[in-house]
Write an enzyme that holds these catalytic residues in place. Structure first.
Site, PDB file in Angstrom:
ATOM      1  N   HIS A  28       0.845  -1.184   0.000  1.00 33.84           N
ATOM      2  CA  HIS A  28       0.000   0.000   0.000  1.00 33.84           C
ATOM      3  C   HIS A  28       0.885   1.240   0.000  1.00 33.84           C
ATOM      4  O   HIS A  28       2.035   1.192   0.425  1.00 33.84           O
ATOM      5  CB  HIS A  28      -0.974   0.016   1.183  1.00 33.84           C
ATOM      6  CG  HIS A  28      -0.337  -0.033   2.532  1.00 33.84           C
ATOM      7  ND1 HIS A  28       0.244  -1.174   3.064  1.00 33.84           N
ATOM      8  CD2 HIS A  28      -0.168   0.932   3.464  1.00 33.84           C
ATOM      9  CE1 HIS A  28       0.718  -0.907   4.270  1.00 33.84           C
ATOM     10  NE2 HIS A  28       0.497   0.368   4.537  1.00 33.84           N
ATOM     11  N   HIS A  83       0.944   5.391   0.964  1.00 32.33           N
ATOM     12  CA  HIS A  83       0.335   6.518   1.670  1.00 32.33           C
ATOM     13  C   HIS A  83       0.493   7.774   0.824  1.00 32.33           C
ATOM     14  O   HIS A  83       1.582   8.051   0.318  1.00 32.33           O
ATOM     15  CB  HIS A  83       1.050   6.769   3.006  1.00 32.33           C
ATOM     16  CG  HIS A  83       0.974   5.640   3.964  1.00 32.33           C
ATOM     17  ND1 HIS A  83       0.106   5.632   5.023  1.00 32.33           N
ATOM     18  CD2 HIS A  83       1.679   4.481   4.038  1.00 32.33           C
ATOM     19  CE1 HIS A  83       0.273   4.513   5.719  1.00 32.33           C
ATOM     20  NE2 HIS A  83       1.227   3.801   5.126  1.00 32.33           N
TER      21      HIS A  83
END
Length: 138
Positions: A101, A103
Site C-alpha cells: 500500500h 500513503h
C-alpha cells in the site's frame, strides 16, 4: 490473487466498508483510519502483494501516476500545500500491514514535521563501494 486473511484485501475488494475516494479495476483508494493529516489516503491494490519487492510491475507502474492525481486533488480540494508519497517495506521500515500500500499524505504549512531525517555524511569512496555492492544484486 487475494489473501482471504488480509484486511487490506478485504477493504480493497469492498468486503469491508471504507471512505473510498477512488476506485478502478486495479486499486481502491481510501482515507486512512489513523491519519497523519487531514485527507491522508492509502492506495490499495486489489491483488495481494506482501510488499513492493513481490508486486507485479504492471501494478506498480500505475501507482505513482495515481498518487500524483490524488495529491493534486488534495492540493486543489483540501488546500494542502504539498504532499508526501510514502511506501514502507518490512517491519523495520514501518510496514504494519503486509499488503502493498502507498500513503498519500497531504501537508499543510505550519503542520507537524513528518517523513524527514537528518542527512548523514559519506565519503566518495564509501559511496562508490556501497554502489558496487548494490549493483551486484540488480
Amino acid at each position: 490473487m487475494r489473501d482471504e486473511n488480509c484486511i487490506f484485501c478485504k477493504i480493497a475488494n469492498g468486503e469491508i466498508p471504507s471512505a473510498t475516494i477512488y476506485e478502478d479495476e486495479t486499486f481502491r483508494v481510501i482515507l486512512d483510519l489513523g491519519p497523519a493529516s487531514k485527507g491522508h489516503a492509502l492506495i490499495l491494490p486489489k491483488e495481494h502483494f506482501k510488499d513492493l519487492c513481490e508486486a507485479d510491475p504492471a501494478v506498480t507502474a500505475k501507482i505513482l501516476p495515481l498518487a500524483g492525481r490524488i495529491g493534486r486533488a488534495m492540493k486543489e480540494q483540501l488546500g494542502a500545500d504539498g504532499f508526501n508519497v510514502v511506501q514502507n517495506n518490512g517491519g523495520c521500515a514501518g510496514q504494519t500491514v503486509f499488503h502493498l500500500h502507498v500513503h498519500v499524505i497531504p501537508r499543510y504549512e505550519g503542520g507537524p514535521s513528518m517523513v524527514s531525517w537528518t542527512p548523514g555524511k559519506g565519503t566518495s569512496e564509501e559511496l562508490a563501494e556501497i554502489a558496487e555492492v548494490i549493483k551486484q544484486g540488480l
